[in-house]
Design a protein around this motif. Structure first.
Motif, PDB file in Angstrom:
ATOM      1  N   VAL A 106       0.861  -1.194   0.082  1.00 61.34           N
ATOM      2  CA  VAL A 106      -0.131   0.147   0.111  1.00 61.34           C
ATOM      3  C   VAL A 106       0.988   1.286   0.157  1.00 61.34           C
ATOM      4  O   VAL A 106       1.690   1.352   0.799  1.00 61.34           O
ATOM      5  CB  VAL A 106      -0.946   0.084   1.362  1.00 61.34           C
ATOM      6  N   SER A 107       0.741   1.980  -0.981  1.00 59.78           N
ATOM      7  CA  SER A 107       1.480   3.272  -1.141  1.00 59.78           C
ATOM      8  C   SER A 107       0.412   4.479  -1.181  1.00 59.78           C
ATOM      9  O   SER A 107      -0.347   4.917  -1.867  1.00 59.78           O
ATOM     10  CB  SER A 107       2.214   3.450  -2.423  1.00 59.78           C
ATOM     11  N   PRO A 108       0.238   5.034   0.396  1.00 59.29           N
ATOM     12  CA  PRO A 108      -0.750   5.920   0.335  1.00 59.29           C
ATOM     13  C   PRO A 108      -0.487   7.109  -0.375  1.00 59.29           C
ATOM     14  O   PRO A 108       0.791   7.603  -0.306  1.00 59.29           O
ATOM     15  CB  PRO A 108      -0.695   6.369   2.112  1.00 59.29           C
ATOM     16  N   ILE A 109      -1.453   7.811  -0.623  1.00 57.82           N
ATOM     17  CA  ILE A 109      -1.514   9.082  -1.452  1.00 57.82           C
ATOM     18  C   ILE A 109      -2.080  10.087  -0.735  1.00 57.82           C
ATOM     19  O   ILE A 109      -3.584  10.007  -0.500  1.00 57.82           O
ATOM     20  CB  ILE A 109      -2.173   8.923  -2.967  1.00 57.82           C
ATOM     21  N   ASP A 153      -2.058   0.604  -4.798  1.00 60.94           N
ATOM     22  CA  ASP A 153      -2.021  -0.847  -4.345  1.00 60.94           C
ATOM     23  C   ASP A 153      -1.426  -1.832  -5.206  1.00 60.94           C
ATOM     24  O   ASP A 153      -1.309  -1.615  -6.425  1.00 60.94           O
ATOM     25  CB  ASP A 153      -3.448  -1.418  -4.152  1.00 60.94           C
ATOM     26  N   GLN A 154      -0.743  -2.774  -4.521  1.00 58.01           N
ATOM     27  CA  GLN A 154      -0.466  -4.040  -5.516  1.00 58.01           C
ATOM     28  C   GLN A 154      -0.836  -5.329  -4.890  1.00 58.01           C
ATOM     29  O   GLN A 154      -0.631  -5.660  -3.429  1.00 58.01           O
ATOM     30  CB  GLN A 154       1.223  -4.137  -5.299  1.00 58.01           C
ATOM     31  N   THR A 155      -2.069  -5.787  -5.746  1.00 60.45           N
ATOM     32  CA  THR A 155      -2.983  -6.860  -5.491  1.00 60.45           C
ATOM     33  C   THR A 155      -1.966  -8.289  -5.819  1.00 60.45           C
ATOM     34  O   THR A 155      -1.612  -8.220  -6.945  1.00 60.45           O
ATOM     35  CB  THR A 155      -4.420  -6.819  -5.824  1.00 60.45           C
ATOM     36  N   VAL A 168       6.389   1.907   2.089  1.00 68.28           N
ATOM     37  CA  VAL A 168       4.997   1.570   2.067  1.00 68.28           C
ATOM     38  C   VAL A 168       4.554   1.455   3.539  1.00 68.28           C
ATOM     39  O   VAL A 168       5.179   1.037   4.239  1.00 68.28           O
ATOM     40  CB  VAL A 168       4.822   0.301   1.018  1.00 68.28           C
ATOM     41  N   SER A 169       3.158   1.324   3.485  1.00 72.31           N
ATOM     42  CA  SER A 169       2.496   1.206   4.915  1.00 72.31           C
ATOM     43  C   SER A 169       2.101  -0.049   4.913  1.00 72.31           C
ATOM     44  O   SER A 169       1.686  -0.820   4.092  1.00 72.31           O
ATOM     45  CB  SER A 169       1.174   1.982   4.905  1.00 72.31           C
ATOM     46  N   PRO A 170       2.592  -0.864   6.090  1.00 71.40           N
ATOM     47  CA  PRO A 170       2.484  -2.326   6.258  1.00 71.40           C
ATOM     48  C   PRO A 170       1.043  -2.737   6.512  1.00 71.40           C
ATOM     49  O   PRO A 170       0.219  -2.050   7.213  1.00 71.40           O
ATOM     50  CB  PRO A 170       3.523  -2.666   7.483  1.00 71.40           C
TER      51      PRO A 170
END
Length: 347
Positions: free
Chosen positions: A137-140, A259-261, A295-297
């Motif tokens: 998760v890369s917060p924007i 996101d990376q799913t 990234v946020s864990p």
């Protein structure tokens, strides 16, 4: 390693990538080999040097790495057919994953083989509903130049109301998921519903001239062409650590995210694929991803160390601040939305 540089690399690679290093669909399946995907540049380097060796040391499974892009994986899987994917685990943005999921390309996860699913935040599983999990998760939020903005933003609506931002606002284009999120956000803020895109386009038009980019906002922020924009907190961390006077805030209405799913295709070597996904969601893997890419864990058991809190400010209870989007709606209306965006935004 940093978010802007890797997105810049991905942009350059887009024209060069073919079907990935697995040129023959089904080759991996024939050998029951676990093939996992990632992107180029610093992503590939980190996967080869750190992440995959960690996974192999823990499980004795030695995956093969395929380097490409979301649309590359989509084309390859469609060409191979359902149940014949050359990949064992596919990492891609949810906007691509949602299409492949609807086409029956992925299998539902066996939760008994992914015990770390019990410890992830809801944001990591909400969209996939048991068919995949968000591993990165890369917060924007809203990034801005602290030396060029007198009144820092607090709200997404400030992009419309603060006169300082007029003509100096950056937006990601409609080719980027962040552009699509901005359209849905404007629709929600001013029309009450993310699907009310007539209102969304009207409000985006009111922004006037904006600076657009497909992948990398950092260059324009560095030169001062852009003083405020939707920004990945990890990119802001990189710029700040290089000495640029920038900051990023959590808007009152909530956060966007890249996101990376991670999804397991039908016919993949199931036990190995589930083991890889479980590893990705584990505290040890989430910790190294956090330190490498800011990234946020997604695993609740990971505590952001004090030294990283400025660069990784979104964790814990703040993981509830991400807004939800309808990628099925976006995908079904891509052609119309893209045409309208090009006619309306930035004119």
């Amino acid at each position: 390693m940093n978010a802007p540089s890797r997105r810049h690399v991905l942009h350059a690679l887009a024209a060069l990538m073919g079907t990935g290093i697995m040129a023959v669909p089904g080759m991996a399946r024939a050998a029951e080999e676990l093939v996992v995907t990632t992107y180029g540049g610093s992503w590939e380097k980190f996967w080869r040097a750190t992440l995959l060796p960690m996974f192999t040391a823990k499980t004795r499974i030695q995956p093969r790495l395929d380097v490409g892009l979301g649309r590359t994986y989509m084309s390859t899987m469609r060409a191979a057919g359902v149940g014949k994917s050359p990949y064992g685990v596919v990492m891609t943005n949810e906007i691509y994953a949602s299409v492949l999921r609807a086409e029956g390309q992925f299998q539902k996860l066996d939760r008994s083989l992914v015990p770390n699913l019990a410890d992830v935040y809801p944001i990591a599983t909400a969209a996939a509903d048991g068919w995949g999990a968000v591993g990165l998760v890369s917060p924007i939020g809203i990034g801005y130049r602290t030396d060029m903005v007198k009144k820092p933003p607090k709200s997404w609506k400030d992009l419309w109301t603060n006169p300082e931002f007029k003509g100096r606002l950056g937006l990601y284009s409609i080719q980027n998921t962040a552009g699509k999120m901005m359209l849905m956000l404007a629709s929600k803020l001013y029309g009450g519903d993310i699907h009310n895109i007539d209102v969304g386009f009207k409000k985006l038009a009111e922004l006037g001239r904006v600076m657009q980019t497909d992948f990398n906002m950092s260059t324009m922020m560095s030169t001062g062409e852009v003083v405020v924009a939707p920004f990945d907190f990890g990119e802001i961390a990189r710029l700040r650590n290089q000495g640029l006077p920038v900051d990023c805030i959590v808007p009152e209405e909530g956060l966007l995210m890249w996101d990376q799913t991670f999804n397991i295709p039908q016919g993949a070597p199931s036990a190995q694929a589930h083991a890889y996904l479980d590893f990705i969601l584990s505290p040890e893997c989430q910790t190294v991803l956090m330190k490498e890419f800011f990234v946020s864990p997604v695993n609740r058991k990971v505590v952001v160390p004090e030294a990283l809190k400025k660069d990784v400010p979104i964790s814990g209870k703040d993981m509830d601040k991400f807004l939800a989007w309808d990628w099925d709606f976006m995908n079904k209306n891509t052609e119309t939305i893209t045409k309208r965006w090009n006619e309306v935004v930035g004119k």
